[in-house]
Enzyme design. Structure first.
Site, PDB file in Angstrom:
ATOM      1  N   HIS A 107      26.621 -21.692 -31.272  1.00  0.00           N
ATOM      2  CA  HIS A 107      27.514 -21.130 -31.902  1.00  0.00           C
ATOM      3  C   HIS A 107      26.566 -21.396 -33.488  1.00  0.00           C
ATOM      4  CE1 HIS A 107      30.924 -23.419 -29.709  1.00  0.00           C
ATOM      5  NE2 HIS A 107      30.817 -21.849 -29.373  1.00  0.00           N
ATOM      6  N   LYS A 154      46.877 -27.832 -25.890  1.00  0.00           N
ATOM      7  CA  LYS A 154      46.977 -27.636 -24.564  1.00  0.00           C
ATOM      8  C   LYS A 154      45.521 -26.971 -23.698  1.00  0.00           C
ATOM      9  CE  LYS A 154      49.456 -25.139 -20.985  1.00  0.00           C
ATOM     10  NZ  LYS A 154      49.677 -24.620 -20.636  1.00  0.00           N
ATOM     11  N   ARG A 190      26.063 -14.299 -24.900  1.00  0.00           N
ATOM     12  CA  ARG A 190      25.164 -14.996 -23.893  1.00  0.00           C
ATOM     13  C   ARG A 190      24.238 -13.930 -22.291  1.00  0.00           C
ATOM     14  NH1 ARG A 190      29.241 -19.658 -23.502  1.00  0.00           N
ATOM     15  NH2 ARG A 190      30.180 -17.762 -23.267  1.00  0.00           N
ATOM     16  N   SER A 227      30.972 -24.451 -24.641  1.00  0.00           N
ATOM     17  CA  SER A 227      31.841 -26.110 -25.413  1.00  0.00           C
ATOM     18  C   SER A 227      31.986 -26.894 -23.779  1.00  0.00           C
ATOM     19  CB  SER A 227      33.207 -25.677 -25.468  1.00  0.00           C
ATOM     20  OG  SER A 227      31.887 -24.900 -27.432  1.00  0.00           O
TER      21      SER A 227
END
Ligand code: ADP
Length: 162
Positions: free
Chosen positions: A17, A41, A90, A128
């Site tokens: 990032h 959530k 990516r 992530s």
């Protein structure tokens, strides 16, 4: 002044990032990294935690700031007078989703454009989710996230088990 918004979940921010934020900072006068305040959530970190980790991670980039937002990304970009939304690519698989989102965003806000910046080769495998998985299994995440994120990741995962 040319302003770009770089939106994302950043749960947590990775070096991939930051690579995109740094590339965008060279192309625009001002870049706002916009941390999406969505229901936590399935997220490990709260919006405040994600924002604070991001602020620390970009402090070496003078024309980059971080903020959080809810609702439509295009509305956030509009409110801030941004001309461009920046996203990172990516692999080819990222492209399909970005393309679909770009076309929908264009329908909602024709004056805004999307610019996708290619990641560096060394970050092309980085996400992530993979960072969280490695950390949860006790693997080393050095170099995958900014160093200040490592202890936060560890304590968050321990907290989860407690
Ligand atoms: P989102 O939930 O919006 O996809 P992410 O935090 O996963 O939020 O990603 C934000 C943006 O950063 C997306 O455009 C994503 O493609 C990009 N991105 C994620 N990881 C990398 C990486 N390793 N290199 C370059 N861009 C990346």
């Amino acid at each position: 002044m040319r302003l770009a918004v770089y939106p994302g979940t950043f749960d947590p921010v990775t070096t991939g990032h930051i690579d995109i934020a740094a590339r965008a900072s060279k192309l625009f006068d001002q870049v706002v990294v916009a941390v999406y305040d969505r229901p936590s959530k399935n997220l490990l970190f709260t919006t405040e935690e994600r924002l604070s980790m991001m602020r620390e991670a970009i402090k070496h980039l003078p024309n980059v700031t971080a903020d959080s937002y809810g609702g439509l990304t295009v509305e956030y970009a509009r409110r801030h007078g941004a001309e461009v939304i920046v996203r990172g690519l990516r692999m080819v698989s990222d492209f399909e989703l970005e393309f679909q989102m770009a076309l929908m965003n264009r329908k909602l806000a024709p004056e805004l454009d999307l610019i996708c910046l290619m990641t560096s080769l060394e970050y092309s495998f980085l996400s992530s989710s993979i960072v969280k998985e490695i950390a949860a299994l006790g693997g080393c995440v050095d170099g995958l996230v900014p160093s200040h994120v490592i202890p936060l990741l560890k304590s968050k995962l321990t907290e989860g088990r407690g």
